[in-house]
Design a protein around this motif. Sequence first.
Motif, mmCIF file in Angstrom:
data_model
loop_
_atom_site.group_PDB
_atom_site.id
_atom_site.type_symbol
_atom_site.label_atom_id
_atom_site.label_comp_id
_atom_site.label_asym_id
_atom_site.label_seq_id
_atom_site.Cartn_x
_atom_site.Cartn_y
_atom_site.Cartn_z
ATOM 1 N N GLN A 4 -14.691 -7.185 3.777
ATOM 2 C CA GLN A 4 -13.301 -6.390 3.772
ATOM 3 C C GLN A 4 -13.373 -5.347 2.618
ATOM 4 O OE1 GLN A 4 -9.178 -8.501 3.326
ATOM 5 N NE2 GLN A 4 -10.348 -10.284 4.460
ATOM 6 N N VAL A 5 -14.129 -5.534 1.685
ATOM 7 C CA VAL A 5 -14.348 -4.485 0.534
ATOM 8 C C VAL A 5 -15.271 -3.321 1.159
ATOM 9 C CG1 VAL A 5 -15.033 -3.651 -1.530
ATOM 10 C CG2 VAL A 5 -13.845 -5.910 -1.480
ATOM 11 N N ILE A 6 -16.086 -3.941 1.949
ATOM 12 C CA ILE A 6 -17.053 -2.718 2.559
ATOM 13 C C ILE A 6 -16.210 -2.029 3.468
ATOM 14 C CG2 ILE A 6 -18.971 -2.441 4.109
ATOM 15 C CD1 ILE A 6 -20.365 -4.700 2.530
ATOM 16 N N SER A 7 -15.426 -2.728 4.393
ATOM 17 C CA SER A 7 -14.925 -2.050 5.182
ATOM 18 C C SER A 7 -13.743 -0.932 5.060
ATOM 19 C CB SER A 7 -14.136 -2.886 6.366
ATOM 20 O OG SER A 7 -13.831 -3.922 6.048
ATOM 21 N N ALA A 8 -13.496 -1.546 3.772
ATOM 22 C CA ALA A 8 -12.064 -0.617 3.078
ATOM 23 C C ALA A 8 -13.000 0.659 2.569
ATOM 24 C CB ALA A 8 -11.745 -1.519 1.674
ATOM 25 N N TRP A 37 -8.975 -1.725 -2.888
ATOM 26 C CA TRP A 37 -8.657 -3.125 -2.086
ATOM 27 C C TRP A 37 -9.427 -4.395 -2.689
ATOM 28 C CZ3 TRP A 37 -5.273 -3.765 1.178
ATOM 29 C CH2 TRP A 37 -5.461 -4.859 2.424
ATOM 30 N N PHE A 38 -10.465 -3.987 -3.285
ATOM 31 C CA PHE A 38 -11.133 -5.444 -4.298
ATOM 32 C C PHE A 38 -9.999 -6.114 -5.196
ATOM 33 C CE2 PHE A 38 -13.727 -6.836 -7.707
ATOM 34 C CZ PHE A 38 -14.131 -7.885 -7.218
ATOM 35 N N ILE A 39 -9.380 -5.185 -5.954
ATOM 36 C CA ILE A 39 -8.633 -5.498 -6.936
ATOM 37 C C ILE A 39 -7.446 -6.070 -6.128
ATOM 38 C CG2 ILE A 39 -6.831 -4.609 -8.723
ATOM 39 C CD1 ILE A 39 -10.003 -4.232 -9.606
ATOM 40 N N TYR A 40 -6.957 -5.613 -5.181
ATOM 41 C CA TYR A 40 -5.861 -5.905 -4.274
ATOM 42 C C TYR A 40 -6.191 -7.463 -4.198
ATOM 43 C CZ TYR A 40 -2.346 -6.564 -0.640
ATOM 44 O OH TYR A 40 -1.263 -7.347 0.244
ATOM 45 N N LEU A 41 -7.306 -7.628 -3.187
ATOM 46 C CA LEU A 41 -7.487 -8.966 -2.705
ATOM 47 C C LEU A 41 -7.928 -9.970 -3.933
ATOM 48 C CD1 LEU A 41 -10.441 -8.152 -0.042
ATOM 49 C CD2 LEU A 41 -7.969 -8.754 0.292
ATOM 50 N N LEU A 42 -8.200 -9.683 -5.156
ATOM 51 C CA LEU A 42 -8.536 -10.562 -6.289
ATOM 52 C C LEU A 42 -7.204 -10.627 -6.586
ATOM 53 C CD1 LEU A 42 -11.027 -8.936 -9.043
ATOM 54 C CD2 LEU A 42 -11.241 -11.147 -7.498
ATOM 55 N N ALA A 43 -6.268 -9.921 -7.039
ATOM 56 C CA ALA A 43 -4.898 -10.460 -7.473
ATOM 57 C C ALA A 43 -4.065 -10.976 -6.447
ATOM 58 C CB ALA A 43 -4.137 -9.170 -7.704
ATOM 59 N N MET A 44 -4.552 -10.861 -4.863
ATOM 60 C CA MET A 44 -3.595 -11.799 -4.158
ATOM 61 C C MET A 44 -4.274 -13.136 -4.140
ATOM 62 S SD MET A 44 -1.523 -10.790 -1.993
ATOM 63 C CE MET A 44 -1.036 -11.371 -0.484
ATOM 64 N N ASN A 45 -5.547 -13.406 -4.395
ATOM 65 C CA ASN A 45 -6.208 -14.604 -4.613
ATOM 66 C C ASN A 45 -5.320 -15.291 -5.830
ATOM 67 O OD1 ASN A 45 -7.874 -15.193 -2.826
ATOM 68 N ND2 ASN A 45 -9.529 -14.147 -3.532
ATOM 69 N N SER A 46 -5.014 -14.671 -6.844
ATOM 70 C CA SER A 46 -4.774 -15.355 -7.933
ATOM 71 C C SER A 46 -3.016 -15.609 -8.099
ATOM 72 C CB SER A 46 -5.176 -14.894 -9.239
ATOM 73 O OG SER A 46 -4.881 -13.381 -9.259
ATOM 74 N N CYS A 47 -2.471 -14.591 -7.609
ATOM 75 C CA CYS A 47 -0.924 -14.881 -7.685
ATOM 76 C C CYS A 47 -0.098 -14.922 -6.231
ATOM 77 C CB CYS A 47 -0.453 -13.881 -8.785
ATOM 78 S SG CYS A 47 -0.288 -12.293 -7.914
ATOM 79 N N GLY B 128 -12.456 0.553 10.894
ATOM 80 C CA GLY B 128 -12.824 0.286 9.412
ATOM 81 C C GLY B 128 -11.565 -0.599 8.993
ATOM 82 N N PHE B 129 -10.215 0.189 9.256
ATOM 83 C CA PHE B 129 -8.998 -0.674 8.683
ATOM 84 C C PHE B 129 -8.778 -2.142 8.983
ATOM 85 C CE2 PHE B 129 -7.576 3.872 7.166
ATOM 86 C CZ PHE B 129 -7.451 3.093 5.871
ATOM 87 N N ALA B 130 -9.198 -2.108 10.670
ATOM 88 C CA ALA B 130 -9.009 -3.508 11.293
ATOM 89 C C ALA B 130 -9.859 -4.475 10.400
ATOM 90 C CB ALA B 130 -9.402 -3.508 12.640
ATOM 91 N N GLY B 131 -11.040 -4.081 9.961
ATOM 92 C CA GLY B 131 -11.902 -4.771 9.357
ATOM 93 C C GLY B 131 -11.458 -5.104 7.785
ATOM 94 N N LEU B 132 -10.856 -4.089 7.319
ATOM 95 C CA LEU B 132 -10.221 -4.029 6.183
ATOM 96 C C LEU B 132 -9.025 -5.407 5.914
ATOM 97 C CD1 LEU B 132 -8.945 -1.069 4.126
ATOM 98 C CD2 LEU B 132 -7.488 -2.839 4.417
ATOM 99 N N PHE B 133 -8.273 -5.324 6.931
ATOM 100 C CA PHE B 133 -7.215 -6.500 6.940
ATOM 101 C C PHE B 133 -7.763 -7.690 7.540
ATOM 102 C CE2 PHE B 133 -4.574 -2.489 7.543
ATOM 103 C CZ PHE B 133 -3.885 -2.752 6.384
#
Lengths: 142, 257
Positions: A4-8, A37-47, B128-133
């Motif tokens: 996900q981070v790579i695609s971001a 996006w990495f930070i977003y996913l991290l924060a989503m995981n924890s809260c 890429g955005f589809a992968g991101l989500f």
Amino acid sequence: MIIQVISAFIATAAFSILFYLPKKYILNAGMAGGLGWFIYLLAMNSCKDKAFANLCATFIVALISHILARVYKTPVTMFLIPGIIPLVPGAGMYQIVHSFLYSEIDSAANYFFETLKMAGAIALGIFVVDTFFRAMINKKKN
Amino acid sequence: MNYKTLFKTAMLAGEIMAQSGAETFRVEDTMIRILKTSNLQGVQVYAATTGVMATLSDPNIEPISEVLRINNRVNNLSRINEVNQISRDICDGMISIEEAYDKLILARNKQTYSRFIIAIATIVSTGGFAGLFGGSIIDCIIAAINGLIIVMIGKILGKRVESYFMIDAAKSFSIAAITMLCTVFINNINSEIIIIGSIMPLVPGIPITNAIRDTLQGDYMSGTARAVEAFVISVGITIGIGFGMGFFNLLERMFVL
């Protein structure tokens, strides 16, 4: 999550071309997007709270954009706009319509307020960092 | 110093910046900095999303002022970057005003990326955005196909239809309709992720960011104008998705019955 981070990263870098970002900044903008996006996913995981996760991610993206802008002596917009894009609540818009179409008014209202909250979180994140850097500039001037 | 040329240069810089989607305070700041190099007393600049005006005056000269209406706004970060660089050079005394004017004209007409690269970037970004989500490879591929369709619709409608609202609605309509069609033929795809990923190039990122920054800066006129712009674009996208999904629903019912 790594995927996900790579695609971001890829998505943000490709997206910055749509805004005609100069070539030399594309990788930096992609990095800002991927990190956000990495930070977003991290924060989503924890809260598990989307608005809070958005706030944290926006905060980091805005911070990095300001630092990069100082380093390269360019306007902050160069990095801020591409970096923010993954966090813009496009999903919320879709879910509102989807719930409306299937007559789920309750969840539509729910998604509406969640989207508003996420947009507000983005605004707050940018606001805090902007104010901080402006205060620094003003201090230097005095 | 030729004040007329200086004034023309400042107006041109402001025009390019406002057209390319710069924040209002940046437009004003750039113009003020350029005009201040004249060392005259009266430097007044007012910028908004849809227009720029400025006055340069002094007891010793005839005041110069101009109002400029801004149409056709296209988001273009590299133009903002270039104008920013040129104005820095003017203030540092690195280039003369005449040179700066020529450079600004060049910057205004410069095409940063070819249409082909823009098309490729659209396709890559939707995928890429589809992968991101959190989509799978198949989801990404379908989203990329949607990206291609966005490009094609943009090419067909771009010159004929004036309203961005309708173009956005048409784009998101076809995204929704095509994605829902794909769900019939292909198993195990996540239509939600595909649609969300594909609409991302339409999502008003620059108006939203600028609305926030302008409003907090105190430029309430531009802030609200941009917020409304972002809202209208979002409504266009949502209406398109709604129609696309409703259309598919109708087809589904017709075929089932």
